[in-house]
Design an enzyme around this catalytic site. Structure first.
Site, PDB file in Angstrom:
ATOM      1  CB  CYS A 151      -1.650 -10.051 -63.888  1.00  0.00           C
ATOM      2  SG  CYS A 151      -1.108 -10.734 -62.321  1.00  0.00           S
ATOM      3  CG  HIS A 209      -5.101  -7.982 -63.184  1.00  0.00           C
ATOM      4  ND1 HIS A 209      -5.459  -9.310 -63.148  1.00  0.00           N
ATOM      5  CD2 HIS A 209      -4.110  -7.822 -62.251  1.00  0.00           C
ATOM      6  CE1 HIS A 209      -4.709  -9.931 -62.241  1.00  0.00           C
ATOM      7  NE2 HIS A 209      -3.898  -9.052 -61.688  1.00  0.00           N
ATOM      8  CG  ASN A 259      -4.137 -11.362 -58.781  1.00  0.00           C
ATOM      9  OD1 ASN A 259      -4.267 -11.859 -59.898  1.00  0.00           O
ATOM     10  ND2 ASN A 259      -3.200 -10.472 -58.504  1.00  0.00           N
TER      11      ASN A 259
HETATM   12  O1  UT7 Z   1      -1.603  -8.917 -59.949  1.00  0.00           O
HETATM   13  C1  UT7 Z   1      -0.385  -8.240 -60.057  1.00  0.00           C
HETATM   14  C2  UT7 Z   1      -0.378  -6.970 -59.390  1.00  0.00           C
HETATM   15  N1  UT7 Z   1      -0.568  -7.078 -57.966  1.00  0.00           N
HETATM   16  C3  UT7 Z   1      -1.060  -6.067 -57.334  1.00  0.00           C
HETATM   17  O2  UT7 Z   1      -1.418  -5.128 -57.972  1.00  0.00           O
HETATM   18  C4  UT7 Z   1      -1.135  -6.093 -55.848  1.00  0.00           C
HETATM   19  C5  UT7 Z   1      -0.786  -4.739 -55.328  1.00  0.00           C
HETATM   20  N2  UT7 Z   1      -0.717  -4.591 -53.900  1.00  0.00           N
HETATM   21  C6  UT7 Z   1      -1.766  -4.744 -53.037  1.00  0.00           C
HETATM   22  O3  UT7 Z   1      -2.838  -5.160 -53.412  1.00  0.00           O
HETATM   23  C7  UT7 Z   1      -1.565  -4.261 -51.630  1.00  0.00           C
HETATM   24  O4  UT7 Z   1      -0.350  -3.568 -51.541  1.00  0.00           O
HETATM   25  C8  UT7 Z   1      -1.592  -5.387 -50.553  1.00  0.00           C
HETATM   26  C9  UT7 Z   1      -3.010  -5.907 -50.384  1.00  0.00           C
HETATM   27  C10 UT7 Z   1      -0.663  -6.521 -50.942  1.00  0.00           C
HETATM   28  C11 UT7 Z   1      -1.146  -4.813 -49.207  1.00  0.00           C
HETATM   29  O5  UT7 Z   1      -1.978  -3.713 -48.842  1.00  0.00           O
HETATM   30  P1  UT7 Z   1      -1.343  -2.318 -48.383  1.00  0.00           P
HETATM   31  O6  UT7 Z   1      -2.467  -1.462 -48.018  1.00  0.00           O
HETATM   32  O7  UT7 Z   1      -0.416  -1.855 -49.466  1.00  0.00           O
HETATM   33  O8  UT7 Z   1      -0.563  -2.731 -47.082  1.00  0.00           O
HETATM   34  P2  UT7 Z   1       1.005  -2.588 -46.740  1.00  0.00           P
HETATM   35  O9  UT7 Z   1       1.805  -3.569 -47.496  1.00  0.00           O
HETATM   36  O10 UT7 Z   1       1.401  -1.138 -46.829  1.00  0.00           O
HETATM   37  O11 UT7 Z   1       1.009  -2.993 -45.199  1.00  0.00           O
HETATM   38  C12 UT7 Z   1       0.300  -2.230 -44.215  1.00  0.00           C
HETATM   39  C13 UT7 Z   1       0.330  -3.003 -42.912  1.00  0.00           C
HETATM   40  C14 UT7 Z   1       1.731  -3.489 -42.521  1.00  0.00           C
HETATM   41  O12 UT7 Z   1       1.854  -3.419 -41.113  1.00  0.00           O
HETATM   42  P3  UT7 Z   1       2.600  -2.174 -40.417  1.00  0.00           P
HETATM   43  O13 UT7 Z   1       3.995  -2.177 -40.980  1.00  0.00           O
HETATM   44  O14 UT7 Z   1       1.816  -0.944 -40.818  1.00  0.00           O
HETATM   45  O15 UT7 Z   1       2.507  -2.500 -38.976  1.00  0.00           O
HETATM   46  C15 UT7 Z   1       1.723  -4.948 -42.951  1.00  0.00           C
HETATM   47  O16 UT7 Z   1       2.626  -5.741 -42.194  1.00  0.00           O
HETATM   48  O17 UT7 Z   1      -0.481  -4.191 -43.012  1.00  0.00           O
HETATM   49  C16 UT7 Z   1       0.301  -5.332 -42.628  1.00  0.00           C
HETATM   50  N3  UT7 Z   1      -0.169  -6.468 -43.402  1.00  0.00           N
HETATM   51  C17 UT7 Z   1      -1.173  -7.269 -43.000  1.00  0.00           C
HETATM   52  N4  UT7 Z   1      -1.944  -7.245 -41.883  1.00  0.00           N
HETATM   53  C18 UT7 Z   1      -2.901  -8.189 -41.794  1.00  0.00           C
HETATM   54  C19 UT7 Z   1       0.280  -6.905 -44.625  1.00  0.00           C
HETATM   55  N5  UT7 Z   1      -0.437  -7.966 -45.009  1.00  0.00           N
HETATM   56  C20 UT7 Z   1      -1.336  -8.219 -44.022  1.00  0.00           C
HETATM   57  C21 UT7 Z   1      -2.351  -9.173 -43.861  1.00  0.00           C
HETATM   58  N6  UT7 Z   1      -3.109  -9.118 -42.740  1.00  0.00           N
HETATM   59  N7  UT7 Z   1      -2.601 -10.120 -44.778  1.00  0.00           N
END
Ligand code: UT7
Length: 333
Positions: free
Chosen positions: A114, A255, A285
């Site tokens: 990125c 980004h 993204n």
């Molecule tokens: O471009 C390069 C750099 N990339 C980035 O900077 C991306 C950075 N990361 C992110 O944008 C975020 O971490 C995500 C959008 C990928 C995830 O969001 P988050 O708030 O960090 O969620 P998490 O991974 O901590 O997951 C929270 C919950 C989990 O469930 P439990 O364990 O709390 O029951 C996940 O399984 O959300 C669940 N989850 C989803 N639920 C519905 C993860 N993805 C999804 C989804 N839909 N798509």
């Protein structure tokens, strides 16, 4: 001494749109979850027979047309991509040069995920300031749908396809020159965001068919935290080392990975909402294409004017990061 100036910008997105509701039919997710956690509403997806270079060519044609520089005067193309037309060779930059009919130019790709576009900017600046090149086409182009696992809800909701391009050319007027580009990397964080299969790090004969797929994998939550910290520090550093106040920045272009990251970084830096450019809702993204696509958006909606100062700030797999202070300097300014 020659200086390097940003002359023009262009971008292209493929026609097909993939909405959050479409994704909710493919994996266990919802429009509400994706909107709240990422700010993304939709992303564009290239057609089966549309390649990364096809996207890059469309963006490049616009950048060239808007630059007042003849196509024949371009002497170098750099393409930032992690989804090249071909795995090893030829480079996507050479394919783009052929499709544009550019003839004899220096052409190569760079891999900085990125942060790719900011890396191309730093290379273009160095080539021009050294006197080796005069007019450089830089392209960020991605068909991320080709390396996205649509069974993985943690990643497939984030990524989209698109391309952005710019012409950087030599000037002797320091007022219109790129002020600074700062790039960095830390390989100790490599496992946060990677495509683990398909390269010599995972020889093909050791893999079965399924595992062979070259899909992106990400430790989203950890990446999020490192992203906010790195993007914020990077901007503080480049503003401080150039003695520039954040209020002098007309457009802060981070980004476009996640609206929550953009908001956290903008707030930490004291940027106003008028300064911060946000396009993540409609494109998702697009990795190396995200920054030039965002600059193109403000150009096309009329809010980017000649002489205004852009502050670019990128972060991505590697880990890599980079920022740049760039006045917009079209030739008729
Ligand atoms: O471009 C390069 C750099 N990339 C980035 O900077 C991306 C950075 N990361 C992110 O944008 C975020 O971490 C995500 C959008 C990928 C995830 O969001 P988050 O708030 O960090 O969620 P998490 O991974 O901590 O997951 C929270 C919950 C989990 O469930 P439990 O364990 O709390 O029951 C996940 O399984 O959300 C669940 N989850 C989803 N639920 C519905 C993860 N993805 C999804 C989804 N839909 N798509």
């Amino acid at each position: 001494m020659a200086y390097a100036a940003l002359r023009s910008i262009g971008a292209y997105v493929p026609q097909k749109i993939l909405t959050n509701d479409d994704l909710a039919k493919m994996v266990d997710t919802s429009d509400e979850w994706i909107s709240k956690r990422t700010g993304i509403k939709e992303r564009h997806i290239a057609a089966q027979d549309e390649t990364t270079s096809d996207l890059g060519v469309q963006a490049a044609l616009k950048a060239i047309e808007r630059s007042s520089i003849a196509k024949e005067d371009i002497d170098m193309i750099i393409c930032a991509t992690i989804s090249p037309d071909y795995f090893c060779m030829p480079s996507t930059a050479t394919v783009i040069s052929k499709k544009l009919g550019l003839g004899n130019v220096t052409a190569f790709d760079i891999s900085a995920a990125c942060t790719g576009f900011v890396y191309t900017l730093s290379i273009a600046k160095a080539f021009i300031e050294s006197g080796m090149k005069k007019n450089i086409l830089i392209v960020g182009a991605e068909k991320l749908s080709a390396i996205t696992d649509y069974n993985d809800r943690g990643t497939c909701i984030l990524f989209g396809d698109g391309a952005g391009a710019a012409i950087i050319s030599a000037t002797d007027n320091k007022q219109e020159a790129i002020i600074d580009v700062n790039t960095g990397a830390d390989g100790t964080y490599a496992d946060l965001l990677m495509t683990p299969n398909g390269g010599t790090g995972s020889p093909h004969d050791a893999l079965d068919g399924e595992a062979n797929a070259c899909f992106m994998q990400m430790k989203g939550n950890e990446t999020f935290k490192v992203a906010v910290r790195t993007l914020t520090n990077d901007v503080k550093e480049i503003l401080e080392s150039n003695s520039i106040e954040s209020s002098a920045v007309k457009h802060f272009v981070p980004h476009q990975a996640n609206y929550r990251i953009i908001k956290a970084v903008g707030d930490a830096l004291g940027m106003t909402s008028e300064q911060v450019v946000v396009t993540v809702a409609k494109y998702g993204n697009t990795s190396g294409a995200s920054i030039p696509m965002a600059i193109n958006d403000i150009y096309e909606n009329g809010s980017l004017k000649a002489g205004e100062l852009l502050l670019l700030d990128a972060f991505g797999g590697g880990l890599t990061w980079g920022s740049a202070l760039v006045p917009f300097s079209p030739i008729d300014s």
